[in-house]
Design an enzyme around this catalytic site. Sequence first.
Site, PDB file in Angstrom:
ATOM      1  N   ASP A 274      -2.167   6.703   6.075  1.00 53.98           N
ATOM      2  CA  ASP A 274      -3.202   5.842   5.494  1.00 53.98           C
ATOM      3  C   ASP A 274      -3.600   4.833   6.570  1.00 53.98           C
ATOM      4  OD1 ASP A 274      -4.731   3.940   4.265  1.00 53.98           O
ATOM      5  OD2 ASP A 274      -3.294   3.471   2.671  1.00 53.98           O
TER       6      ASP A 274
ATOM      7  N   TRP B 184       0.835  -1.212   0.000  1.00 53.21           N
ATOM      8  CA  TRP B 184       0.000   0.000   0.000  1.00 53.21           C
ATOM      9  C   TRP B 184       0.862   1.250   0.000  1.00 53.21           C
ATOM     10  CZ3 TRP B 184      -4.283  -0.551  -2.166  1.00 53.21           C
ATOM     11  CH2 TRP B 184      -5.011  -1.740  -2.046  1.00 53.21           C
TER      12      TRP B 184
ATOM     13  N   LYS C  87     -13.077  -1.691   6.272  1.00 54.53           N
ATOM     14  CA  LYS C  87     -12.500  -2.582   7.281  1.00 54.53           C
ATOM     15  C   LYS C  87     -13.162  -2.324   8.644  1.00 54.53           C
ATOM     16  CE  LYS C  87      -8.825  -2.046   4.171  1.00 54.53           C
ATOM     17  NZ  LYS C  87      -8.880  -3.233   3.419  1.00 54.53           N
TER      18      LYS C  87
HETATM   19  C1  LIG Z   1      -3.803   0.223   3.770  1.00 49.72           C
HETATM   20  C2  LIG Z   1      -4.700   0.331   2.575  1.00 49.72           C
HETATM   21  N1  LIG Z   1      -4.654   1.443   1.827  1.00 49.72           N
HETATM   22  C3  LIG Z   1      -5.438   1.596   0.749  1.00 49.72           C
HETATM   23  C4  LIG Z   1      -6.325   0.621   0.368  1.00 49.72           C
HETATM   24  C5  LIG Z   1      -7.165   0.835  -0.867  1.00 49.72           C
HETATM   25  O1  LIG Z   1      -8.470   1.060  -0.484  1.00 49.72           O
HETATM   26  P1  LIG Z   1      -9.643   1.186  -1.564  1.00 49.72           P
HETATM   27  O2  LIG Z   1      -9.832  -0.152  -2.150  1.00 49.72           O
HETATM   28  O3  LIG Z   1     -10.787   1.673  -0.723  1.00 49.72           O
HETATM   29  O4  LIG Z   1      -9.218   2.184  -2.569  1.00 49.72           O
HETATM   30  C6  LIG Z   1      -6.429  -0.546   1.115  1.00 49.72           C
HETATM   31  C7  LIG Z   1      -7.385  -1.599   0.709  1.00 49.72           C
HETATM   32  O5  LIG Z   1      -7.419  -2.695   1.166  1.00 49.72           O
HETATM   33  C8  LIG Z   1      -5.592  -0.689   2.246  1.00 49.72           C
HETATM   34  O6  LIG Z   1      -5.652  -1.802   2.986  1.00 49.72           O
END
Ligand SMILES: Cc1ncc(COP(=O)(O)O)c(C=O)c1O
Length: 360
Positions: free
Chosen positions: A172, A102, A196
């Site tokens: 994040d 991520w 989540k």
């Molecule tokens: C730490 C983290 N950041 C970003 C995301 C991306 O999220 P989204 O699918 O809502 O764009 C996720 C998705 O699992 C994540 O776990």
Amino acid sequence: MSRAFNFCAGPATLPEPVLKQARDEMLDWRGTGMSVMEMSHRSDEFVAIAETAEKDLRELAGISDDYAVLFMQGGASSQFSTIPLNLLGDKTSADYVNTGIWSKKAIAEAKRYGDVNVVASSEDSGFTTVPEQATWNTNADAAYLHYTPNETIGGLEFDFTPDSGDVPLVADMSSTMLSRPVDVSRYGLIYAGAQKNIGPSGLVVVIIRKDLLGKARKETPTMMNYQVIADNGSMYNTPATYSWYLAGLVFKWLKEQGGVKAMGEINYRKARKLYDFIDANDFYANPIEPRFRSWMNVPFTLADDALNDEFLKGADARGLLNLKGHRSVGGMRASIYNAMPEAGVDALIQYMTEFAKERG
Ligand SMILES: Cc1ncc(COP(=O)(O)O)c(C=O)c1O
């Protein structure tokens, strides 16, 4: 009907009382003769739902009036570009810490808008640790310092809040938000995809210090301009009303559980139990340095990968669902967010014990 224990990393299991309340209120929300989904976002009823959700979130997370709380759309991924567009301002670069998949996605997107200085990376270790902050090559003139407190895929979680000095700290928190107490005042901006610990996917909650508003580049799409979203109470366009309502129900449920401090204690216990079991059993392994093991996402491998399919089949048959690890790391992953009851972790450990006895 019986509910399974769903270990999915996201969209993830939601608290059963929340789902039941949503079901009960589906056709007729409190005598209005309609579901929340069908209400005007400008109606008094929906505005009250939205304001109550924000108030409860502020209370739960300890968010002061120095911060705006935004309910945006496009998931956490859209924030990977929204953040540089809004926060780079007249600076040319931003600092990023690379601790997993991520982080890497956030870095790749930010590079489209400015210079990215990767101040530290644990890629060499296979993302099994967090580099000590003393080794970070930070830039005092960076627009902000971005990090990912919990890497959902790798199962790696910071056990400290970085000290960013006068540089705004951006996090994040998609997979750790509301799982334990956090000192919001240490941050310039926190964002979290909802799927989540908050509610349905697509919604993303942004908590931004008000002095960081109003710096968006002029080419920033209006829908990505934090100032515009804040000025319009997250209703510049039609917001994700039903997701917002469900998030509000989750916040109420969290308050009933005793808030994030109580939740943090339960989460610590759930994770500890599972890691202790994995460490004590030769058949299972987790590669993360113990200090940085995630409380929310617990990846583990079996002694023999050839048994993975059989393990997953047996788990499914017991109602232990979505344990397959992310395709990039393989093995298994149990996501044990706030809404996963301790009984789910106990049932998983019981199954793992039996499987290891039979196959180990
Ligand atoms: C730490 C983290 N950041 C970003 C995301 C991306 O999220 P989204 O699918 O809502 O764009 C996720 C998705 O699992 C994540 O776990």
